[in-house]
Motif scaffolding. Structure first.
Motif, PDB file in Angstrom:
ATOM      1  N   VAL A 259       0.829  -1.204   0.000  1.00 36.08           N
ATOM      2  CA  VAL A 259       0.000   0.000   0.000  1.00 36.08           C
ATOM      3  C   VAL A 259       0.864   1.255   0.000  1.00 36.08           C
ATOM      4  N   ALA A 260       1.896   1.277   0.828  1.00 36.23           N
ATOM      5  CA  ALA A 260       2.742   2.467   0.919  1.00 36.23           C
ATOM      6  C   ALA A 260       3.405   2.780  -0.418  1.00 36.23           C
ATOM      7  N   THR A 261       3.911   1.750  -1.092  1.00 42.14           N
ATOM      8  CA  THR A 261       4.567   1.951  -2.392  1.00 42.14           C
ATOM      9  C   THR A 261       3.583   2.470  -3.425  1.00 42.14           C
ATOM     10  N   ILE A 262       2.425   1.838  -3.499  1.00 43.87           N
ATOM     11  CA  ILE A 262       1.413   2.224  -4.494  1.00 43.87           C
ATOM     12  C   ILE A 262       1.006   3.685  -4.305  1.00 43.87           C
ATOM     13  N   VAL A 263       0.727   4.065  -3.089  1.00 45.16           N
ATOM     14  CA  VAL A 263       0.255   5.421  -2.819  1.00 45.16           C
ATOM     15  C   VAL A 263       1.352   6.444  -3.097  1.00 45.16           C
ATOM     16  N   GLU A 264       2.578   6.144  -2.674  1.00 44.28           N
ATOM     17  CA  GLU A 264       3.675   7.096  -2.873  1.00 44.28           C
ATOM     18  C   GLU A 264       4.005   7.280  -4.348  1.00 44.28           C
ATOM     19  N   LEU A 265       4.125   6.188  -5.095  1.00 45.18           N
ATOM     20  CA  LEU A 265       4.531   6.288  -6.492  1.00 45.18           C
ATOM     21  C   LEU A 265       3.429   6.856  -7.380  1.00 45.18           C
ATOM     22  N   ALA A 266       2.187   6.731  -6.963  1.00 44.71           N
ATOM     23  CA  ALA A 266       1.075   7.244  -7.767  1.00 44.71           C
ATOM     24  C   ALA A 266       1.173   8.741  -8.015  1.00 44.71           C
ATOM     25  N   SER A 267       1.861   9.454  -7.144  1.00 49.27           N
ATOM     26  CA  SER A 267       1.992  10.905  -7.310  1.00 49.27           C
ATOM     27  C   SER A 267       3.012  11.278  -8.378  1.00 49.27           C
ATOM     28  N   SER A 268       3.757  10.267  -8.901  1.00 51.07           N
ATOM     29  CA  SER A 268       4.825  10.547  -9.857  1.00 51.07           C
ATOM     30  C   SER A 268       4.577   9.954 -11.235  1.00 51.07           C
ATOM     31  N   CYS A 269       3.384   9.397 -11.474  1.00 54.01           N
ATOM     32  CA  CYS A 269       3.120   8.789 -12.787  1.00 54.01           C
ATOM     33  C   CYS A 269       1.635   8.851 -13.113  1.00 54.01           C
ATOM     34  N   ASP A 270       1.321   8.497 -14.347  1.00 53.24           N
ATOM     35  CA  ASP A 270      -0.056   8.547 -14.820  1.00 53.24           C
ATOM     36  C   ASP A 270      -0.783   7.223 -14.614  1.00 53.24           C
ATOM     37  N   GLU A 271      -0.024   6.120 -14.739  1.00 57.84           N
ATOM     38  CA  GLU A 271      -0.594   4.779 -14.616  1.00 57.84           C
ATOM     39  C   GLU A 271       0.453   3.819 -14.074  1.00 57.84           C
ATOM     40  N   PHE A 272      -0.028   2.642 -13.637  1.00 52.20           N
ATOM     41  CA  PHE A 272       0.835   1.509 -13.327  1.00 52.20           C
ATOM     42  C   PHE A 272       0.582   0.398 -14.343  1.00 52.20           C
ATOM     43  N   LEU A 273       1.648  -0.319 -14.683  1.00 47.42           N
ATOM     44  CA  LEU A 273       1.542  -1.562 -15.445  1.00 47.42           C
ATOM     45  C   LEU A 273       2.116  -2.658 -14.563  1.00 47.42           C
ATOM     46  N   VAL A 274       1.355  -3.721 -14.366  1.00 44.17           N
ATOM     47  CA  VAL A 274       1.784  -4.782 -13.459  1.00 44.17           C
ATOM     48  C   VAL A 274       1.651  -6.134 -14.139  1.00 44.17           C
ATOM     49  N   HIS A 275       2.789  -6.705 -14.535  1.00 38.02           N
ATOM     50  CA  HIS A 275       2.820  -8.095 -14.981  1.00 38.02           C
ATOM     51  C   HIS A 275       3.023  -8.983 -13.751  1.00 38.02           C
ATOM     52  N   ALA A 276       2.195  -9.981 -13.599  1.00 41.62           N
ATOM     53  CA  ALA A 276       2.424 -10.987 -12.561  1.00 41.62           C
ATOM     54  C   ALA A 276       3.394 -12.002 -13.149  1.00 41.62           C
TER      55      ALA A 276
END
Length: 255
Positions: free
Chosen positions: A161-178
């Motif tokens: 949660v901490a990573t997702i919330v912090e990095l969201a302020s620096s990009c437009d989207e996330f791409l997540v390959h499992a």
């Protein structure tokens, strides 16, 4: 609502579908599900004709720049690009027609330590609105950890949660390959999809394991419509037998 997002995975200049966990530097254990006779531009033109947006071109190793530029030129502004992107070449890929640049490995040192100053440099270079952070990851005992270098090297950045919330302020989207299920057509990582839908404050595209058309509805329910789905090896477009590309296009038109 969850959308289907298309992809073009490039390896040695060819459009391929590869078992993600088999990618390594020497490639002696590389497992390839599909290798296309068609060039990258063929798929980009198809996606453009079918009005599919937010797809990505991923360069899996060297020798893919020309094919990536062909795809971006065939669908300018319609595709994101990733693989070997860093601050010094990011703007060039936007000029080549990418809507966004996708970055993972350059944000870490050789030992896998996250370097926030590099992220800040990228934001200064292209703006957060043109940046997608690739948080492709492998499972561990208590969650997931970002993996770099073709998903082979675990980093010190947990997908929490901490990573997702912090990095969201620096990009437009996330791409997540499992990465543990990528290319295996054994089903999506439901726990990861649910987590991303619950905690990400920005759009997310998930890739890995989709093996039936119903996975679009499953991801939609698990994420409450907040996570989009990329489908690769199971798609008839890439030699698969489980999911028809035309059905995915129809799904998006119904969203």
């Amino acid at each position: 609502m969850t959308k289907f997002r298309p992809c073009i995975d490039l390896h040695n200049g060819r459009v391929k579908q590869i078992v993600g966990g088999s990618l390594s530097a020497d490639e002696r254990e590389l497992l390839t599900n599909f290798e296309s006779e068609q060039p990258a531009g063929y798929y980009a033109r198809m996606y453009r004709q079918d009005a599919l947006t937010g797809g990505h071109v991923i360069k899996l190793g060297p020798g893919n720049d020309a094919a990536a530029r062909e795809a971006l030129g065939a669908y300018p502004g319609g595709l994101q690009v990733g693989g070997g992107i860093q601050a010094d070449n990011a703007a060039d890929w936007l000029t080549a027609g990418a809507s966004h640049i996708i970055v993972t490995s350059w944000l870490f040192d050789a030992e896998g330590h996250f370097l926030p100053e590099r992220l800040n440099r990228l934001v200064d270079e292209v703006g957060k609105e043109r940046l997608v952070l690739d948080l492709s990851c492998r499972g561990q005992e208590n969650g997931w950890v970002v993996a770099m270098n073709r998903w082979q090297t675990p980093t010190d950045l947990n997908v929490d949660v901490a990573t997702i919330v912090e990095l969201a302020s620096s990009c437009d989207e996330f791409l997540v390959h499992a990465a543990d299920v990528e290319g295996k057509c054994e089903g999506v990582d439901a726990h990861l999809v649910e987590f991303l839908g619950k905690y990400s404050p920005i759009p997310v595209t998930y890739a890995g394991g989709a093996n039936c058309y119903e996975d679009l509805e499953r991801v939609n329910c698990l994420s409450r419509g907040k996570v989009d789905l990329t489908i690769g090896s199971a798609l008839d477009l890439f030699g698969g037998t489980q999911i028809r590309y035309s059905d995915c296009v129809a799904w998006n038109r119904g969203v």
